[in-house]
Design an enzyme around this catalytic site. Structure first.
Site, PDB file in Angstrom:
ATOM      1  N   GLY A   1       0.856  -1.189   0.000  1.00 21.62           N
ATOM      2  CA  GLY A   1       0.000   0.000   0.000  1.00 21.62           C
ATOM      3  C   GLY A   1       0.888   1.233   0.000  1.00 21.62           C
ATOM      4  N   ARG A   2       0.386   2.308   0.633  1.00 17.92           N
ATOM      5  CA  ARG A   2       1.156   3.556   0.648  1.00 17.92           C
ATOM      6  C   ARG A   2       2.533   3.365   1.277  1.00 17.92           C
ATOM      7  NH1 ARG A   2      -4.093   5.938   1.750  1.00 17.92           N
ATOM      8  NH2 ARG A   2      -3.873   4.877   3.737  1.00 17.92           N
ATOM      9  N   ILE A   3       2.563   2.741   2.459  1.00 18.49           N
ATOM     10  CA  ILE A   3       3.842   2.630   3.175  1.00 18.49           C
ATOM     11  C   ILE A   3       4.760   1.640   2.460  1.00 18.49           C
ATOM     12  CG2 ILE A   3       4.961   2.001   5.359  1.00 18.49           C
ATOM     13  CD1 ILE A   3       2.407   3.029   6.798  1.00 18.49           C
TER      14      ILE A   3
ATOM     15  N   ARG B   1      -2.640  -8.243  -1.557  1.00 15.57           N
ATOM     16  CA  ARG B   1      -3.925  -8.836  -1.964  1.00 15.57           C
ATOM     17  C   ARG B   1      -4.130  -8.638  -3.467  1.00 15.57           C
ATOM     18  NH1 ARG B   1      -8.107  -6.252   2.144  1.00 15.57           N
ATOM     19  NH2 ARG B   1      -6.745  -4.523   1.651  1.00 15.57           N
TER      20      ARG B   1
ATOM     21  N   THR C   1       7.252  -2.774  10.978  1.00 17.66           N
ATOM     22  CA  THR C   1       6.825  -1.459  11.481  1.00 17.66           C
ATOM     23  C   THR C   1       5.304  -1.353  11.402  1.00 17.66           C
ATOM     24  OG1 THR C   1       7.198  -0.560   9.265  1.00 17.66           O
ATOM     25  CG2 THR C   1       8.950  -0.200  10.881  1.00 17.66           C
ATOM     26  N   SER C   2       4.635  -2.484  11.257  1.00 19.84           N
ATOM     27  CA  SER C   2       3.173  -2.468  11.092  1.00 19.84           C
ATOM     28  C   SER C   2       2.473  -2.771  12.420  1.00 19.84           C
ATOM     29  CB  SER C   2       2.806  -3.479  10.002  1.00 19.84           C
ATOM     30  OG  SER C   2       1.459  -3.801  10.043  1.00 19.84           O
ATOM     31  N   ARG C   3       2.241  -4.043  12.671  1.00 14.95           N
ATOM     32  CA  ARG C   3       1.643  -4.462  13.936  1.00 14.95           C
ATOM     33  C   ARG C   3       2.253  -5.798  14.349  1.00 14.95           C
ATOM     34  NH1 ARG C   3       0.191  -0.028  14.305  1.00 14.95           N
ATOM     35  NH2 ARG C   3      -1.907   0.809  14.634  1.00 14.95           N
TER      36      ARG C   3
ATOM     37  N   GLU D   1       2.069  -5.033  23.217  1.00 17.22           N
ATOM     38  CA  GLU D   1       2.674  -3.759  23.618  1.00 17.22           C
ATOM     39  C   GLU D   1       2.018  -3.216  24.876  1.00 17.22           C
ATOM     40  OE1 GLU D   1       2.652  -0.973  20.362  1.00 17.22           O
ATOM     41  OE2 GLU D   1       3.531  -2.425  19.022  1.00 17.22           O
TER      42      GLU D   1
ATOM     43  N   HIS E   1       7.626   1.369  19.203  1.00 18.28           N
ATOM     44  CA  HIS E   1       6.528   1.813  18.329  1.00 18.28           C
ATOM     45  C   HIS E   1       6.671   3.309  18.000  1.00 18.28           C
ATOM     46  CE1 HIS E   1       2.052   1.047  17.119  1.00 18.28           C
ATOM     47  NE2 HIS E   1       2.605   1.989  16.361  1.00 18.28           N
TER      48      HIS E   1
ATOM     49  N   GLY F   1       7.637   4.408  14.745  1.00 18.58           N
ATOM     50  CA  GLY F   1       7.749   4.527  13.295  1.00 18.58           C
ATOM     51  C   GLY F   1       7.227   5.846  12.751  1.00 18.58           C
TER      52      GLY F   1
HETATM   53  C1  8YV Z   1       0.532   5.811  15.439  1.00 15.74           C
HETATM   54  C2  8YV Z   1       0.418   3.655  14.092  1.00 15.74           C
HETATM   55  O1  8YV Z   1       1.469   6.554  16.105  1.00 15.74           O
HETATM   56  O2  8YV Z   1      -1.060   5.063  12.928  1.00 15.74           O
HETATM   57  C3  8YV Z   1      -0.746   3.941  13.219  1.00 15.74           C
HETATM   58  O3  8YV Z   1      -1.397   2.962  12.795  1.00 15.74           O
HETATM   59  O4  8YV Z   1       0.770   2.558  14.274  1.00 15.74           O
HETATM   60  C4  8YV Z   1       1.243   4.677  14.791  1.00 15.74           C
HETATM   61  O5  8YV Z   1       2.289   5.032  13.963  1.00 15.74           O
HETATM   62  C5  8YV Z   1      -0.510   5.335  16.387  1.00 15.74           C
HETATM   63  O6  8YV Z   1      -1.407   4.475  15.789  1.00 15.74           O
HETATM   64  C6  8YV Z   1      -1.273   6.470  16.988  1.00 15.74           C
HETATM   65  O7  8YV Z   1      -2.543   6.043  17.415  1.00 15.74           O
END
Ligand code: 8YV
Length: 330
Positions: free
Chosen positions: A161-163, A183, A243-245, A274, A292, A294
């Protein structure tokens, strides 16, 4: 929502940049969390009994129980962040509560941090820094702190996607060849600009790349996408960056495989539970661990705040907020 002269009650669960909070105070009947403590489920429930708009962040679990108990005045959950896995979208839809997020404004910052981890792990950046601080550096040696070159290696991006695309653009400059699983296949023009190879089969891609970057959202479909079975497909010299989840990787298996050398290294900005970090990961030298951060830039946070404000303002003025999140997209 019908327009009224009364300002809507907007409850913000965490401390936001001053300028964002000030503007919210001007526009809305904003209630702020000045000491920035993480609210309990009970505190969130109380907020959802009086707020017309709730502004949560990734640290708030807005689950089905909370949404069921929300007062009828709650009309909008305007999340401060892009990921929406902390909000039960189905329950929100069933209660007629609109959910918005802040896409687009943290793309470049998150891609930068991903690139930083892609460099940091093979080049042993954190290890070297720790060595110097411990006072253990005895001087340059021909075989000191040898890492691995990234130029010429294959990067496998999960989630284009974008990232993911922003990571690919950067990675090209560092001589990495781009492989991706998504996908959907991206636009042919993007694919040719990035000279990217599409893998419909994630399994097949994993077996062939040197570095894996997780850039897909956490959804029911991506929970433990990197399962034990898939992690075992990686080559032993492979490195994973996330850097996602945290939930996208089976963290326990990852930690074990990093310890046994079945995976060479990992750069993790996100974790399954987390802020708790798997103690096994803490013991490993071949892992770079970040809190966290990023998207943690002043510029990014200001832009996120601006997006939240625009979403709320548009909604209270009676229009569809620009960043409405549709459950069907997740
Ligand atoms: C945010 C993030 O800082 O935007 C997201 O999905 O994971 C982070 O980079 C965080 O979610 C702020 O709520």
């Amino acid at each position: 929502m019908p327009q009224s002269r009364k300002k809507p009650v907007v409850i913000v669960t965490r401390k936001l940049p001053d300028a964002v909070e000030t503007r919210m105070m001007e526009l809305f009947d904003a209630r702020l969390n000045l000491d920035d403590h993480k609210w309990s489920q009970a505190e969130l429930a109380a907020a959802m009994k009086s707020a017309v708009v709730l502004v949560p962040t990734v640290t708030d679990r807005i689950d089905a129980a909370l949404i069921a108990a929300a007062g009828p005045q709650l009309k909008l959950i305007a999340s401060f962040g892009t990921g929406v896995d902390h909000i039960d979208l189905k329950s929100a839809r069933q209660r007629g509560i609109i959910v918005t997020n802040t896409p687009g404004v943290l793309t470049e910052d998150t891609a930068d941090m991903t690139m930083a981890l892609i460099l940091a792990v093979p080049r042993r950046l954190a290890e070297g820094e720790r060595l110097v601080r411990r006072g253990d550096w005895t001087g340059w040696a021909p075989t000191g702190m040898l890492g691995h070159r990234i130029w010429g290696k294959r990067l496998g991006i999960i989630g284009m996607g974008r990232i993911g695309t922003a990571v690919a653009r950067r990675a090209r400059g560092f001589g990495l060849s781009i492989h991706y699983h998504n996908r959907k296949r991206v636009h042919p023009q993007t694919e040719s600009e990035l000279d990217a190879t599409y893998w419909e089969s994630l399994d097949q891609m994993l077996a062939r790349v040197d570095i894996v970057s997780i850039n897909c959202p956490h959804t029911p479909a991506t929970f433990h996408l990197l399962s034990a079975r898939r992690l075992k497909m990686l080559q032993p010299h492979a490195v994973i960056v996330n850097t996602s989840r945290g939930e996208v990787i089976d963290e326990e298996t990852l930690a074990k495989m990093l310890r046994t050398g079945e995976i060479a290294g990992a750069g993790l900005d996100v974790f399954e539970n987390e802020p708790a970090i798997n103690p096994k990961l803490l013991k490993l030298d071949n892992v770079v661990l970040l809190p966290h951060m990023g998207s943690a830039t002043i510029e990014g946070r200001m832009a996120m705040g601006e997006k939240v404000i625009v979403n709320i303002k548009t909604f209270v003025d009676g229009h569809t907020p620009p960043d409405r999140v549709l459950e069907t997209e997740y």
